[in-house]
Write a protein that holds these residues in place. Structure first.
Motif, PDB file in Angstrom:
ATOM      1  N   PRO A  72      80.863  57.192  -2.998  1.00  0.00           N
ATOM      2  CA  PRO A  72      82.167  56.521  -3.020  1.00  0.00           C
ATOM      3  C   PRO A  72      82.668  56.265  -1.602  1.00  0.00           C
ATOM      4  CG  PRO A  72      82.117  58.327  -4.602  1.00  0.00           C
ATOM      5  CD  PRO A  72      80.864  58.436  -3.784  1.00  0.00           C
ATOM      6  N   PHE A  73      83.198  55.087  -1.391  1.00  0.00           N
ATOM      7  CA  PHE A  73      83.667  54.639  -0.078  1.00  0.00           C
ATOM      8  C   PHE A  73      85.162  54.359  -0.232  1.00  0.00           C
ATOM      9  CE2 PHE A  73      84.469  51.635   3.298  1.00  0.00           C
ATOM     10  CZ  PHE A  73      83.603  52.000   4.321  1.00  0.00           C
ATOM     11  N   VAL A  74      85.993  55.192   0.391  1.00  0.00           N
ATOM     12  CA  VAL A  74      87.441  55.108   0.183  1.00  0.00           C
ATOM     13  C   VAL A  74      88.120  54.558   1.433  1.00  0.00           C
ATOM     14  CG1 VAL A  74      89.534  56.402  -0.388  1.00  0.00           C
ATOM     15  CG2 VAL A  74      87.350  57.036  -1.438  1.00  0.00           C
ATOM     16  N   ILE A  75      89.085  53.676   1.206  1.00  0.00           N
ATOM     17  CA  ILE A  75      89.900  53.119   2.290  1.00  0.00           C
ATOM     18  C   ILE A  75      91.336  53.564   2.040  1.00  0.00           C
ATOM     19  CG2 ILE A  75      90.637  51.026   3.480  1.00  0.00           C
ATOM     20  CD1 ILE A  75      88.171  49.640   2.219  1.00  0.00           C
ATOM     21  N   GLY A  76      91.982  54.110   3.056  1.00  0.00           N
ATOM     22  CA  GLY A  76      93.350  54.581   2.874  1.00  0.00           C
ATOM     23  C   GLY A  76      93.935  55.137   4.152  1.00  0.00           C
ATOM     24  N   ARG A  77      94.999  55.925   3.997  1.00  0.00           N
ATOM     25  CA  ARG A  77      95.713  56.477   5.143  1.00  0.00           C
ATOM     26  C   ARG A  77      95.200  57.864   5.542  1.00  0.00           C
ATOM     27  NH1 ARG A  77     100.737  56.128   3.158  1.00  0.00           N
ATOM     28  NH2 ARG A  77     101.234  58.361   3.183  1.00  0.00           N
ATOM     29  N   ASN A 121      92.832  60.846   6.772  1.00  0.00           N
ATOM     30  CA  ASN A 121      91.731  60.858   7.735  1.00  0.00           C
ATOM     31  C   ASN A 121      90.404  61.253   7.099  1.00  0.00           C
ATOM     32  OD1 ASN A 121      92.071  63.591   7.371  1.00  0.00           O
ATOM     33  ND2 ASN A 121      92.896  63.987   9.430  1.00  0.00           N
ATOM     34  N   THR A 122      90.428  61.600   5.804  1.00  0.00           N
ATOM     35  CA  THR A 122      89.181  61.888   5.086  1.00  0.00           C
ATOM     36  C   THR A 122      88.546  60.619   4.522  1.00  0.00           C
ATOM     37  OG1 THR A 122      90.469  62.317   3.078  1.00  0.00           O
ATOM     38  CG2 THR A 122      89.916  64.215   4.445  1.00  0.00           C
ATOM     39  N   CYS A 123      89.257  59.488   4.589  1.00  0.00           N
ATOM     40  CA  CYS A 123      88.729  58.222   4.067  1.00  0.00           C
ATOM     41  C   CYS A 123      87.637  57.688   4.994  1.00  0.00           C
ATOM     42  CB  CYS A 123      89.850  57.187   3.932  1.00  0.00           C
ATOM     43  SG  CYS A 123      91.117  57.614   2.726  1.00  0.00           S
ATOM     44  N   GLN A 124      86.757  56.881   4.442  1.00  0.00           N
ATOM     45  CA  GLN A 124      85.696  56.269   5.251  1.00  0.00           C
ATOM     46  C   GLN A 124      86.276  55.251   6.235  1.00  0.00           C
ATOM     47  OE1 GLN A 124      85.080  57.220   1.961  1.00  0.00           O
ATOM     48  NE2 GLN A 124      83.883  58.849   2.929  1.00  0.00           N
ATOM     49  N   MET A 139     102.171  50.818   4.683  1.00  0.00           N
ATOM     50  CA  MET A 139     101.815  49.890   3.609  1.00  0.00           C
ATOM     51  C   MET A 139     100.539  50.317   2.893  1.00  0.00           C
ATOM     52  SD  MET A 139     103.990  47.311   3.398  1.00  0.00           S
ATOM     53  CE  MET A 139     103.058  45.906   2.760  1.00  0.00           C
ATOM     54  N   VAL A 140      99.817  51.261   3.470  1.00  0.00           N
ATOM     55  CA  VAL A 140      98.542  51.729   2.922  1.00  0.00           C
ATOM     56  C   VAL A 140      98.740  53.104   2.299  1.00  0.00           C
ATOM     57  CG1 VAL A 140      96.152  52.333   3.483  1.00  0.00           C
ATOM     58  CG2 VAL A 140      97.276  50.415   4.660  1.00  0.00           C
ATOM     59  N   SER A 141      98.272  53.289   1.054  1.00  0.00           N
ATOM     60  CA  SER A 141      98.396  54.581   0.385  1.00  0.00           C
ATOM     61  C   SER A 141      97.405  55.578   0.968  1.00  0.00           C
ATOM     62  CB  SER A 141      98.150  54.422  -1.115  1.00  0.00           C
ATOM     63  OG  SER A 141      99.136  53.580  -1.691  1.00  0.00           O
ATOM     64  N   ARG A 142      97.632  56.871   0.675  1.00  0.00           N
ATOM     65  CA  ARG A 142      96.736  57.901   1.212  1.00  0.00           C
ATOM     66  C   ARG A 142      95.285  57.606   0.832  1.00  0.00           C
ATOM     67  NH1 ARG A 142     101.424  60.702  -0.093  1.00  0.00           N
ATOM     68  NH2 ARG A 142     102.288  61.921   1.638  1.00  0.00           N
ATOM     69  N   GLU A 143      95.038  57.335  -0.427  1.00  0.00           N
ATOM     70  CA  GLU A 143      93.738  56.819  -0.894  1.00  0.00           C
ATOM     71  C   GLU A 143      94.051  55.538  -1.649  1.00  0.00           C
ATOM     72  OE1 GLU A 143      91.495  59.773  -2.996  1.00  0.00           O
ATOM     73  OE2 GLU A 143      90.972  60.833  -1.142  1.00  0.00           O
ATOM     74  N   HIS A 144      93.822  54.418  -0.992  1.00  0.00           N
ATOM     75  CA  HIS A 144      94.313  53.130  -1.479  1.00  0.00           C
ATOM     76  C   HIS A 144      93.332  52.458  -2.436  1.00  0.00           C
ATOM     77  CE1 HIS A 144      97.281  49.804  -0.573  1.00  0.00           C
ATOM     78  NE2 HIS A 144      96.362  49.154  -1.280  1.00  0.00           N
ATOM     79  N   THR A 145      92.081  52.376  -2.021  1.00  0.00           N
ATOM     80  CA  THR A 145      91.089  51.690  -2.837  1.00  0.00           C
ATOM     81  C   THR A 145      89.722  52.324  -2.627  1.00  0.00           C
ATOM     82  OG1 THR A 145      90.322  49.466  -3.484  1.00  0.00           O
ATOM     83  CG2 THR A 145      90.418  49.941  -1.134  1.00  0.00           C
TER      84      THR A 145
END
Length: 211
Positions: free
Chosen positions: A31-36, A38-41, A48-54
């Motif tokens: 899984p590749f996560v984009i968000g706010r 720092n654990t996201c890829q 405007m960006v959620s902690r784990e957005h998409t």
């Protein structure tokens, strides 16, 4: 290398980070996560960006599925809000005020017909065509970045490849949802599509609006 391995190795996300540097990140199998967080890829420090957005992950059919994770400001693909969908090469992902491009070497953007690019005052029947009223003005740094593309691609690169790379770079730089490059002939309707990003016919048979 199998087709699945090839797609995995070559599928990437390209975007400008918050320092203005162009980044290209391999997606891989997990899984590749984009968000706010720092654990996201990919991390954007932005309200405007959620902690784990998409999240992007492998689909059972071998492609990549993108899913909005209940974000407050939603996820957009080529300007359209989505809950989840299969990514296509050249798709543009908007998260908050950030635009990212999905790159896959296993295929290119769908071929555009001349009808799609009709420059007449009358839009093609059944379309949602919106014309560009004001040309984009490029800054000197943008021009410098584009001028370096020939060095990146090599002197033997086809004009179509250079146009494709330039369009992708410009859309990310301008944070635009979609765009195209076409050559104009002598006649008003003489257009030859060269490359595009984020332009696909809608399921209803209409055409994606361009702004």
């Amino acid at each position: 290398m199998t087709g699945r391995d090839y797609a995995t190795a070559m599928s990437q996300i390209r975007y400008f980070d918050q320092a203005g540097n162009l980044q290209t990140v391999n997606i891989g199998e997990g899984p590749f996560v984009i968000g706010r967080n720092n654990t996201c890829q990919i991390t954007f420090i932005d309200d405007m960006v959620s902690r784990e957005h998409t999240r992007i992950e492998r689909d059972s059919g071998g492609g990549y599925r993108i899913r909005d994770l209940g974000s407050r400001n939603k996820t957009f693909i080529n300007g359209q809000i989505i809950n989840e969908t299969i990514l296509q090469p050249g798709d543009l992902i908007r998260i908050g005020d950030h635009v990212l491009e999905f790159l896959a070497e296993t295929g290119g953007p769908q071929r555009l017909s001349l009808e799609f690019l009709t420059p007449d005052r009358q839009a093609p029947e059944g379309s949602d065509w919106i014309k560009i009223k004001t040309p984009a003005t490029l800054t000197l740094p943008q021009i410098e970045r584009l001028s370096g593309l020939t060095a990146d691609l090599g002197l033997t690169a086809r004009p179509e490849d250079i146009a494709d790379a330039a369009l992708g770079r410009l859309l990310l730089d301008l944070q635009a949802d979609r765009g195209f490059v076409a050559l104009r002939g002598e006649g008003k309707k003489d257009l030859r599509p060269v490359t595009h990003r984020g332009l696909t016919p809608s399921p209803t048979g209409g055409l994606t609006p361009v702004s």
